[in-house]
Design an enzyme around this catalytic site. Sequence first.
Site, PDB file in Angstrom:
ATOM      1  N   LYS A  38     137.527 109.555 -29.914  1.00 13.79           N
ATOM      2  CA  LYS A  38     138.175 108.708 -28.917  1.00 13.79           C
ATOM      3  C   LYS A  38     139.670 108.608 -29.176  1.00 13.79           C
ATOM      4  CE  LYS A  38     138.670 103.780 -27.906  1.00 13.79           C
ATOM      5  NZ  LYS A  38     139.979 103.670 -28.584  1.00 13.79           N
ATOM      6  N   ASN A  39     140.062 108.459 -30.433  1.00 13.52           N
ATOM      7  CA  ASN A  39     141.468 108.259 -30.760  1.00 13.52           C
ATOM      8  C   ASN A  39     142.315 109.526 -30.653  1.00 13.52           C
ATOM      9  OD1 ASN A  39     140.951 105.586 -31.204  1.00 13.52           O
ATOM     10  ND2 ASN A  39     141.008 105.709 -33.430  1.00 13.52           N
ATOM     11  N   ARG A 111     145.649 100.410 -23.124  1.00 12.86           N
ATOM     12  CA  ARG A 111     147.019 100.563 -23.598  1.00 12.86           C
ATOM     13  C   ARG A 111     147.508 102.015 -23.478  1.00 12.86           C
ATOM     14  NH1 ARG A 111     148.587  96.310 -26.792  1.00 12.86           N
ATOM     15  NH2 ARG A 111     149.961  97.613 -28.046  1.00 12.86           N
ATOM     16  N   CYS A 135     142.318  95.821 -27.546  1.00  9.80           N
ATOM     17  CA  CYS A 135     141.442  95.010 -28.384  1.00  9.80           C
ATOM     18  C   CYS A 135     142.274  93.968 -29.131  1.00  9.80           C
ATOM     19  CB  CYS A 135     140.707  95.886 -29.403  1.00  9.80           C
ATOM     20  SG  CYS A 135     139.527  97.013 -28.658  1.00  9.80           S
ATOM     21  N   ASP A 325     138.870 101.089 -39.068  1.00  7.13           N
ATOM     22  CA  ASP A 325     137.747 101.090 -38.127  1.00  7.13           C
ATOM     23  C   ASP A 325     136.402 101.331 -38.806  1.00  7.13           C
ATOM     24  OD1 ASP A 325     139.031 100.752 -35.458  1.00  7.13           O
ATOM     25  OD2 ASP A 325     140.117 102.529 -36.103  1.00  7.13           O
ATOM     26  N   VAL A 347     145.551  96.732 -42.562  1.00  3.67           N
ATOM     27  CA  VAL A 347     146.068  97.433 -41.382  1.00  3.67           C
ATOM     28  C   VAL A 347     146.219  96.488 -40.195  1.00  3.67           C
ATOM     29  CG1 VAL A 347     145.692  99.351 -39.779  1.00  3.67           C
ATOM     30  CG2 VAL A 347     145.096  99.599 -42.206  1.00  3.67           C
TER      31      VAL A 347
END
Length: 468
Positions: A38-39, A111, A135, A325, A347
């Site tokens: 996804k990233n 975003r 988020c 994550d 983070v």
Amino acid sequence: MAAPAGCCGLEVHVPMGEVLTVQGGRPVDGTVAVRGAKNFVSKAMVAALLGETPSVLRNVPEIRDVTVVTGLLGLHGVDVTQPDDGVLVMDPTDVESAHVADIDAHAGASRIPILFCGPLVHRLGEAFIPDLGGCRIGDRPINYHLDVLRQFGAVVDKREGGIRITAPDGLRGTRIDLPYPSVGATEQVLLTAVRAEGFTELRGAATEPEILDLVAVLQKMGAIIGVDTDRTIRVEGVERLRGYDHRALTDRIETASWACAALATRGQVFVRGATQPEMMTFLNVFRKVGGEFDVTDEGIRFRSPGSRLRPLALETDVHPGFMTDWQQPLVVALTQADGLSIVHETVYENRFGFTKALGGMGARIQVYRECLGSTPCRFGGAQFRHSAAISGPTALRGDDIVVPDLRGGFSYLVAALAATGVSRVQGIELIDRGYERFAEKLEALGADVDWTSTSSVPPARGRVPAHV
């Protein structure tokens, strides 16, 4: 039922406005397939704007973020088609400005539009982004992005409902020093610098695997980019870029999430498509906790041992450290470890909000403002509860839960699978942003799940979901 399809046929597969009922207490056992990260995938899609010929992206998951970016590209005149499962073809020949209202309506809380700025200014001379969401796990300010664009010579004008970006004299290479290796800011620099006039030097860059895969995509397009071992990225701007043909790297966050589900439920999961290189830090921690794994050419099999899990002390960090994550699903698994575990989040400052609901399920988790890691972090001395102490093992019990954000939401699913009794999880559609067909995958692992309508389920008390 599925949500409406995106403009190239991609669908989200979670019943919108419904509740997932989970009968927990049984080990997960089976195989799930994980596709592109996804990233990375959404950023590679944005990069297609920079080319003058079509781009082909493979191994694309069916997640809502892909649907959102597909729609945004379409609003800007990019023709997006899906000739085969997991394959997108993006033709940017007729790029055009989109109506502000259309961007705002389609992007929602995403975003992603901030990353359109550099490519659109190169192609059209201007860009507009609506007010951004995301988020709510920290401030996640966009000032890094705006400062970066200004250093390239862009003019940033705040308008009603958003921000207009222009570059009357064109975008020019520059030297940038990031105060923190922000992934988003690094992506912004890369997407802007590759066609900026002259040289760009970025110090303090993020070097996550998804960043390096984006560098690979841009290099295929004709960019000249060097990455040094001291987190310095150097870009020599070029006048023109072409399209690319690229296969996305596997999603290492989803892979770790299923691995933690195996740990927490004392089960086993074969993650088809998972690869070892970008998972090495996670695999070391997985083994230290007591988990076992086998790496094959087809994927990685994660197993929970017959004996109790071991506690550990852990700090999250930017790559190559332990990914933030990965922290949330691992915290759920650590509730089943025999002893006290410490997790220091360095983070995002507010990422332990999800532990409140775990406490309602029987977990013993205390969060602290102090840095409980080996070294003080940038949140030390502030009011952020960014350290957690997890005491285990504890018997989790089913409860009514509201999904707070993407990663926290999946962690609740892990807890529901491990808990005795029934859990009802509301806001489940938010998880579809980053986990492809996760409901089908739960069933493939033998989970006892069912859908019920929100109209027949009272709202969970005392838990307010954050926007995603």
